[in-house]
Design an enzyme around this catalytic site. Sequence first.
Site, short mmCIF file in Angstrom:
data_model
loop_
_atom_site.label_atom_id
_atom_site.label_comp_id
_atom_site.label_asym_id
_atom_site.label_seq_id
_atom_site.Cartn_x
_atom_site.Cartn_y
_atom_site.Cartn_z
N HIS A 116 -0.08 -0.01 10.48
CA HIS A 116 0.93 -0.97 10.06
C HIS A 116 2.10 -0.99 11.03
CE1 HIS A 116 -0.56 -0.26 5.67
NE2 HIS A 116 -1.19 -1.27 6.23
N ASP A 142 -0.37 -5.54 9.07
CA ASP A 142 -1.35 -4.76 9.83
C ASP A 142 -1.20 -5.11 11.31
OD1 ASP A 142 -2.48 -3.64 7.60
OD2 ASP A 142 -4.37 -4.71 7.74
N GLU A 196 0.81 -1.22 0.00
CA GLU A 196 0.00 0.00 0.00
C GLU A 196 0.85 1.28 0.00
OE1 GLU A 196 -3.57 -2.41 2.27
OE2 GLU A 196 -2.22 -1.12 3.42
#
Length: 595
Positions: A532, A366, A342
């Site tokens: 994260h 995550d 991401e």
Amino acid sequence: MKNPFPLIGSLPKIGIRPTIDGRRKGVRESLDKQVMAMARNAAKFLSANLRYPNGKPVECVIADSCIGGVAEAAACAEKFARAGVGVSLTVTPCWCYGSETMDMDPLIPKAVWGFNGTERPGAVYLAAVLAGHNQKGLPAFSIYGRDVQDGGDTSIPADVQEKILRFARAGLAVALMRGKSYLSLGAVSMGIAGSIVDQPFFESYLGMRVECVDMTELVRRIEEKIYDEREFKRALAWTRANCQEGKDWNPAKSQHDQARKDWEWETVVKMTMIARDLMVGNPRLAELGFGEEALGRNAIAGGFQGQRHWTDHYPNGDFMEAILNSSFDWNGIRPPMIFATENDALNGACMLAGYLLTNTAQIFADVRTYWSPESVKRVTGHKLSGQSENGLLHLINSGAATLDGTGRQERDGKPAMKPFWEISRAEVDQCLKATSWPAAVYEYFRGGGFSSLYRSRGGMPMTMCRISLVKGLGPALQIAEGWSVDLPANVHKILDERTNPTWPTTWFAPNVTGQGAFRDVYTVMNNWSANHGSISHGHIGADLISLAAMLRIPVAMHNVAEEKIFRPSAWNLFGALELQAADYRACHNFGPLYG
């Protein structure tokens, strides 16, 4: 790729500066051999205990003569500049003239080792030269042994060894980042703040540049075949033979047929090759007539936006990210490539720090869920015990975690993540066998793709960290040391299937202290600053603290024992009674390393 670390720029060396009392006609002559021997001993120790990311021993450069004054200091600086020195260690057993012999380069991390002996006042010089460093705004680390040694003792005490290595590891990380690039492949993913790539942060704090490439470049290179077709055929064959397709969790009516899935496998393999070529280049492309594309972006780290502008139409980046971050692929065992899911560049910076400190692959995850002992008991009937008795953090992400994170590599019979040169082919096979590749869940990824699925073995020491940016403050680092934990298979299944069951899991138990942000596991989760985290093998919190100080990034929370914290001596003058506040004040005072 024949070069195991294919980046432009020589690998930084450690410069050893033997300083000496400059008075001739007796004093200097009596010390010259001892001082130079101390320098050679330090260089030998460093080269024997540290390696570059390519696996070769770290090189040291020693000044041509002992440094007794400014002329010899200047000659040493000139030699270091020619040799590519990126880290400076000054050593001496005696008194020297502090401001005349000190290292004045403002960009090179520096430390001074003052020999603890009574024959000559090495400790007096250490204190004097550190005062000079502090007064001139050139922070330096102080290395001074706890126990007095005899003048002829050439050994390096254990506490001195620990400080030298901690300083050198962090200093080399600083030097290795400098002048390299972060490749931003795409832009902001789903509004995630960490993927708003802050170029001033990379430039001012890390000495790096940011290279921005739109994701349509992947489409162009796929459609125009700007990749090595021979390698692609080999890569695809390796992938289909070693990457087991997992369960398809999508409703039967929406599952892709085999022809579509075959195309998706071909596409994700091409994406992996192209992303690598974008980062570090590929001489083979020049042979194929693509000279510009062959050069790459000299990227030591990168990230892929993916969601949603890419993944709503094309296969996701999970395979690409997982394979790049692993220590092996179809070309064999190799260094991992740091590549953030991401395009979370701040997590990518943490992964880069962990990699350069350890030479091992990093897990991107995550920080998904805190499971209290009570919640686990209620949902599964299982009572947590041992390292997990205080609760767990479920670290899970959309398939981008390194396959090294399976824990199928071993050291001394225990699960580990190792530098690539220590990994055997049998361990690679075990990592691959422990991983399956379910079809992406299409409500997340409309374009399909495949996500890696595994469960990290318990018993690995781990350190999770995260850099976040705060307006008016700048960057701040969080650190949590702990352990990977095993859960019974049925318990894992129940907990895992409450979220996306196609993604890899690490059950992480942070070490709690009963105080502050580490009062309990819930408080760690509740204080974590972003969605994260970057997870490294080993308890490297103390090394991260030293690295952060060099870069002038304050540490907001950590669970590292106070006696292991090692920062430049100037930090004590900002308040030795309250180390965290002193860290914030010192970082603010000196400002980012590169201005």
